[in-house]
Design an enzyme around this catalytic site. Structure first.
Site, PDB file in Angstrom:
ATOM      1  N   ASP A 101       2.838   5.914  -2.528  1.00  0.00           N
ATOM      2  CA  ASP A 101       3.828   5.027  -1.917  1.00  0.00           C
ATOM      3  C   ASP A 101       3.268   3.616  -1.824  1.00  0.00           C
ATOM      4  O   ASP A 101       2.059   3.409  -1.863  1.00  0.00           O
ATOM      5  CB  ASP A 101       4.187   5.513  -0.504  1.00  0.00           C
ATOM      6  CG  ASP A 101       2.955   5.567   0.393  1.00  0.00           C
ATOM      7  OD1 ASP A 101       2.701   4.577   1.101  1.00  0.00           O
ATOM      8  OD2 ASP A 101       2.240   6.589   0.380  1.00  0.00           O
ATOM      9  N   ASP A 103       2.717   0.736   0.794  1.00  0.00           N
ATOM     10  CA  ASP A 103       2.603   0.772   2.241  1.00  0.00           C
ATOM     11  C   ASP A 103       3.680  -0.103   2.892  1.00  0.00           C
ATOM     12  O   ASP A 103       4.278  -0.974   2.246  1.00  0.00           O
ATOM     13  CB  ASP A 103       1.205   0.335   2.662  1.00  0.00           C
ATOM     14  CG  ASP A 103       0.748   1.047   3.922  1.00  0.00           C
ATOM     15  OD1 ASP A 103       0.859   2.286   3.966  1.00  0.00           O
ATOM     16  OD2 ASP A 103       0.269   0.379   4.850  1.00  0.00           O
TER      17      ASP A 103
END
Length: 269
Positions: free
Chosen positions: A209, A211
């Site tokens: 991902d 952040d």
């Protein structure tokens, strides 16, 4: 254990990485002065060489990052003969150009955890060299194992946070402003405990991902992290297998031997 070769190489699997061997493996239960490790240690083969595998969070993800038995995990591996460890893990990216599916082999670590037992030496003036937290020989083997299936970055700084929560946007932006590249919850104290036991250690990080501070929206959610890790798990495992097979030598390298000339308060297992 006497009927099986002692594994000099090990893999510690992170979130979503709960098994490693396609062929038959033997599970060994190990007790340590620090309690039991996260799970029984599986010993199997990769390219004809014995390898140990330990799921960092347990077989069913029983342990959160801040409750992991880090000292037991590393001690158990060392007691079985392990001297070199690859540590695949899930990470968030602090860089917009290192998106999900990127693999990074970090060369630096920043500790932002708190309250975790992080040493085997509670006294005696033992201070280990940790300027370069990852073994260069293992990092080279991991980098050499890259394939077209996963985009790889050959260096980077990983900041380790306490968890189990994800970062606020402000924290994420602060980490990125320091020039750090990745954020993780388990890389410390694992790396320093390996160094204290004179085991070579290298993290291999899979970005799941961006952040929270890098994009708009609702922030990072665990369900999305696990889904992204699962999507890339097969090529990521294959990369780790190639890295294990490509390691030249099975003993601790000279740079990761940090106790020369030092009188330790106990013998290493």
């Amino acid at each position: 254990m006497s009927s099986h070769p002692r594994p000099a190489l090990a893999v510690i699997g992170g979130s979503g990485f709960y098994d490693f061997f396609d062929n038959e493996a033997t599970t060994i239960e190990v007790e340590t002065p620090y309690g039991a490790p996260s799970a029984g240690i599986a010993v199997g083969e990769v390219e004809g060489r014995p390898v140990a595998f330990l799921p960092r969070h347990g077989k069913n993800h029983e342990f959160a990052p801040h409750t992991l038995p880090y000292r037991a995990n590393l001690w158990a591996l060392r007691s079985l003969g392990v001297r070199r460890i690859f540590a695949p893990c899930a990470v968030g990216s602090l860089r917009a150009d290192w998106g999900p599916g990127t693999v990074a082999v970090p060369d630096q670590l920043v500790d932002r955890t708190s309250g975790r037992p992080q040493t085997y030496f509670e006294g005696g003036g033992i201070h280990v060299s940790f300027a370069d937290p990852y073994c260069e020989e293992l990092r080279a083997a991991a980098i050499k194992a890259e394939s077209d299936a996963l985009h790889m970055m050959h260096a980077g700084t990983m900041v380790v946070v306490e968890g189990p929560r994800f970062s606020t946007r402000a924290e994420s932006r602060w980490f990125a402003a320091q020039g750090w590249d990745l954020v993780n919850m388990t890389g410390h104290p694992e790396a320093v405990l390996a160094r204290e036991l004179e085991m070579c250690y290298a993290a291999v990080a899979l970005v799941t991902d961006l952040d929270a501070g890098l994009e708009e929206g609702e922030g990072v959610h665990a369900v999305d992290v696990f889904a992204e890790f699962k999507r890339n798990l097969a090529p990521f495992k294959e990369l780790i297998r190639r890295a294990v097979a490509g390691v030249d030598g099975t003993d601790t390298c000279d740079r990761c031997r940090v106790h020369a000339g030092v009188s330790l308060p106990f013998e290493l297992p």
